[in-house]
Every structure is written in C-alpha cells, then in structure tokens.
Design a protein around this motif. Structure first.
Motif, short mmCIF file in Angstrom:
data_model
loop_
_atom_site.label_atom_id
_atom_site.label_comp_id
_atom_site.label_asym_id
_atom_site.label_seq_id
_atom_site.Cartn_x
_atom_site.Cartn_y
_atom_site.Cartn_z
N CYS A 45 34.88 54.19 41.03
CA CYS A 45 35.61 55.09 39.93
C CYS A 45 34.68 54.85 38.73
N GLY A 48 36.90 52.62 35.96
CA GLY A 48 37.09 51.34 35.99
C GLY A 48 36.42 50.40 37.08
N ASN A 49 35.48 50.55 37.49
CA ASN A 49 34.69 49.77 38.55
C ASN A 49 35.92 49.50 39.83
N ALA A 50 36.54 50.25 40.41
CA ALA A 50 37.50 50.08 41.47
C ALA A 50 36.80 50.80 42.67
N ASP A 54 39.95 52.29 48.20
CA ASP A 54 40.99 51.64 48.29
C ASP A 54 42.01 52.48 47.71
N GLY A 55 41.70 53.74 47.33
CA GLY A 55 42.82 54.39 46.75
C GLY A 55 43.48 55.19 47.67
N CYS A 64 42.17 57.07 42.24
CA CYS A 64 41.80 55.41 42.08
C CYS A 64 43.05 54.47 41.94
N PRO A 65 42.72 53.42 42.76
CA PRO A 65 43.61 52.33 43.27
C PRO A 65 44.01 51.51 41.71
N LEU A 66 43.31 51.69 40.69
CA LEU A 66 43.12 50.75 39.57
C LEU A 66 44.19 51.65 38.24
N HIS A 67 43.86 52.76 38.01
CA HIS A 67 44.60 53.28 36.98
C HIS A 67 45.13 54.67 37.47
N GLN A 68 45.12 54.91 38.83
CA GLN A 68 45.67 56.26 39.29
C GLN A 68 45.22 57.53 38.67
#
Length: 104
Positions: A45, A48-50, A54-55, A64-68
């Motif tokens: 992403c 944020g480095n996700a 994994d999303g 993105c699984p981190l901040h949607q």
C-alpha cells in the motif's frame, strides 16, 4: 521503455475474485483474478506499508488491510481516504496457461 516479461504464475494459481502475493524478480507483486482477467500491482500500500494481498478484493477494488483505503486494480487509482498516491500497475498477458507480468 523496454518490455521485460517475467513468468509470474500458472493461470489457475490466480483464483477468481481473489488476490495472491508473490516475489517476482525481487519485487513484491499482487496478482488479482477479476471477471476472468488477471491484473498486477505492487503489493505494498502507498499509504501504510501493508501488503495488499492481505486485503479484501471486491470487484476491481482491493481494500488495504491496514486503513481500509481502496485501489482500482486496473489503473492503480487510489479511490478513497486515507490514500493519496496511486499504486503502480503492471501489464499482464496470459500465454499457454501461464501469467506473465511486464516489469519493464
């Protein structure tokens, strides 16, 4: 720009309506199976480095699984906050049951 087609995966290794991540020539790449086609983007992403693999893939958008935040896997376009930068996309071709990605 020079084309550099790299064999990425067997076509049947990319599930429909899902995403897989793989290292391809030292790059973290995501492959998406959508409506019978395969798309490729960087797997990280831009916010944020996700890892995008994994999303959650819904249609042509990966969340993105981190901040949607969501990207369009066809164009790499950042579709909503908190994303501000697009993700890089790569041309894909299918030949002989194999997926090739142009890392040119």
């Amino acid at each position: 720009m020079t084309q550099r087609w790299i064999e990425a995966a067997a076509r049947d290794a990319v599930p429909e309506d899902d995403v897989i991540g793989l290292l391809l020539d030292g790059r973290d790449i995501a492959l998406y199976g959508v409506e019978g086609e395969v798309f490729a983007t960087d797997n990280v992403c831009t916010h944020g480095n996700a890892r995008l693999c994994d999303g959650f893939l819904e249609g042509h958008e990966i969340e993105c699984p981190l901040h949607q935040g969501r990207f369009d896997v066809r164009s790499g376009e950042a579709k909503c906050a908190p994303l501000t930068d697009n993700v890089r996309t790569y041309p894909v071709r299918i030949e002989g049951g194999k997926v090739f990605v142009d890392l040119g």
